[in-house]
Scaffold this motif. Sequence first.
Motif, PDB file in Angstrom:
ATOM      1  N   MET A  61     -34.204 -26.476 -31.344  1.00 24.96           N
ATOM      2  CA  MET A  61     -33.250 -26.786 -30.077  1.00 24.96           C
ATOM      3  C   MET A  61     -31.671 -26.287 -30.698  1.00 24.96           C
ATOM      4  N   LEU A  62     -31.329 -26.579 -32.071  1.00 26.16           N
ATOM      5  CA  LEU A  62     -29.630 -26.084 -32.247  1.00 26.16           C
ATOM      6  C   LEU A  62     -30.032 -24.547 -32.104  1.00 26.16           C
ATOM      7  N   LEU A  63     -30.849 -23.865 -32.426  1.00 28.01           N
ATOM      8  CA  LEU A  63     -31.038 -22.285 -32.128  1.00 28.01           C
ATOM      9  C   LEU A  63     -31.025 -22.106 -30.856  1.00 28.01           C
ATOM     10  N   ILE A  64     -31.498 -22.623 -30.024  1.00 28.01           N
ATOM     11  CA  ILE A  64     -31.634 -22.401 -28.489  1.00 28.01           C
ATOM     12  C   ILE A  64     -30.271 -22.835 -28.110  1.00 28.01           C
ATOM     13  N   TRP A  65     -29.851 -24.130 -28.456  1.00 30.90           N
ATOM     14  CA  TRP A  65     -28.554 -24.415 -27.954  1.00 30.90           C
ATOM     15  C   TRP A  65     -27.305 -23.426 -28.149  1.00 30.90           C
ATOM     16  N   LEU A  66     -27.233 -22.867 -29.592  1.00 28.28           N
ATOM     17  CA  LEU A  66     -26.177 -21.776 -29.704  1.00 28.28           C
ATOM     18  C   LEU A  66     -26.728 -20.515 -29.134  1.00 28.28           C
ATOM     19  N   GLY A  67     -27.871 -20.314 -28.756  1.00 27.58           N
ATOM     20  CA  GLY A  67     -28.170 -18.910 -28.201  1.00 27.58           C
ATOM     21  C   GLY A  67     -27.592 -19.076 -26.550  1.00 27.58           C
ATOM     22  N   VAL A  68     -27.971 -20.152 -26.125  1.00 28.98           N
ATOM     23  CA  VAL A  68     -27.469 -20.583 -24.728  1.00 28.98           C
ATOM     24  C   VAL A  68     -25.851 -20.559 -24.562  1.00 28.98           C
ATOM     25  N   LYS A  69     -25.055 -20.877 -25.587  1.00 31.43           N
ATOM     26  CA  LYS A  69     -23.687 -20.904 -25.656  1.00 31.43           C
ATOM     27  C   LYS A  69     -23.081 -19.556 -25.734  1.00 31.43           C
ATOM     28  N   VAL A  70     -23.852 -18.608 -26.685  1.00 32.64           N
ATOM     29  CA  VAL A  70     -23.397 -17.169 -27.013  1.00 32.64           C
ATOM     30  C   VAL A  70     -23.419 -16.440 -25.752  1.00 32.64           C
ATOM     31  N   VAL A  71     -24.721 -16.499 -25.192  1.00 36.10           N
ATOM     32  CA  VAL A  71     -25.148 -15.758 -23.818  1.00 36.10           C
ATOM     33  C   VAL A  71     -24.258 -16.124 -22.611  1.00 36.10           C
ATOM     34  N   SER A  72     -23.822 -17.498 -22.569  1.00 34.89           N
ATOM     35  CA  SER A  72     -22.987 -17.800 -21.558  1.00 34.89           C
ATOM     36  C   SER A  72     -21.796 -17.389 -21.617  1.00 34.89           C
ATOM     37  N   TRP A  73     -21.283 -17.275 -22.785  1.00 35.86           N
ATOM     38  CA  TRP A  73     -20.037 -16.639 -23.144  1.00 35.86           C
ATOM     39  C   TRP A  73     -19.907 -15.341 -22.976  1.00 35.86           C
ATOM     40  N   ILE A  74     -20.904 -14.621 -23.467  1.00 36.44           N
ATOM     41  CA  ILE A  74     -20.867 -13.174 -22.863  1.00 36.44           C
ATOM     42  C   ILE A  74     -20.995 -12.919 -21.256  1.00 36.44           C
ATOM     43  N   VAL A  75     -21.727 -13.530 -20.719  1.00 36.98           N
ATOM     44  CA  VAL A  75     -21.942 -13.508 -19.256  1.00 36.98           C
ATOM     45  C   VAL A  75     -20.586 -13.662 -18.591  1.00 36.98           C
ATOM     46  N   GLN A  76     -20.177 -14.776 -19.081  1.00 35.25           N
ATOM     47  CA  GLN A  76     -18.667 -15.026 -18.472  1.00 35.25           C
ATOM     48  C   GLN A  76     -17.481 -14.119 -18.676  1.00 35.25           C
ATOM     49  N   ARG A  77     -17.575 -13.545 -19.825  1.00 33.81           N
ATOM     50  CA  ARG A  77     -16.674 -12.582 -20.442  1.00 33.81           C
ATOM     51  C   ARG A  77     -16.791 -11.121 -19.706  1.00 33.81           C
TER      52      ARG A  77
END
Length: 89
Positions: A61-77
């Motif tokens: 769950m920690l890895l998924i949460w981090l992955g979602v945060k990173v991908v969301s940041w890239i998508v927004q940027r």
Amino acid sequence: KRFKEPKEERRPWRIWFYDTSKQAIGALFIHFANIFLSDLTEEDPCSLYLINFLLDATLGMLLIWLGVKVVSWIVQRQKYTYLVFGEYG
């Protein structure tokens, strides 16, 4: 579970299927990983399942949460509007 959602907020069948199929695929993966690991070792399959479940529920769950945060940041940027999580339209 779909029928427990409020009628005005209920997801369409296709979206509901996409959401639930991800959970089913994850459960199948854990199940077959447990079978594979129990064949490689002399450990009890039930204890291996408990270890797999605990790792999935914590570290996974920690890895998924981090992955979602990173991908969301890239998508927004990068302004990739079609890759926003939760937006299926």
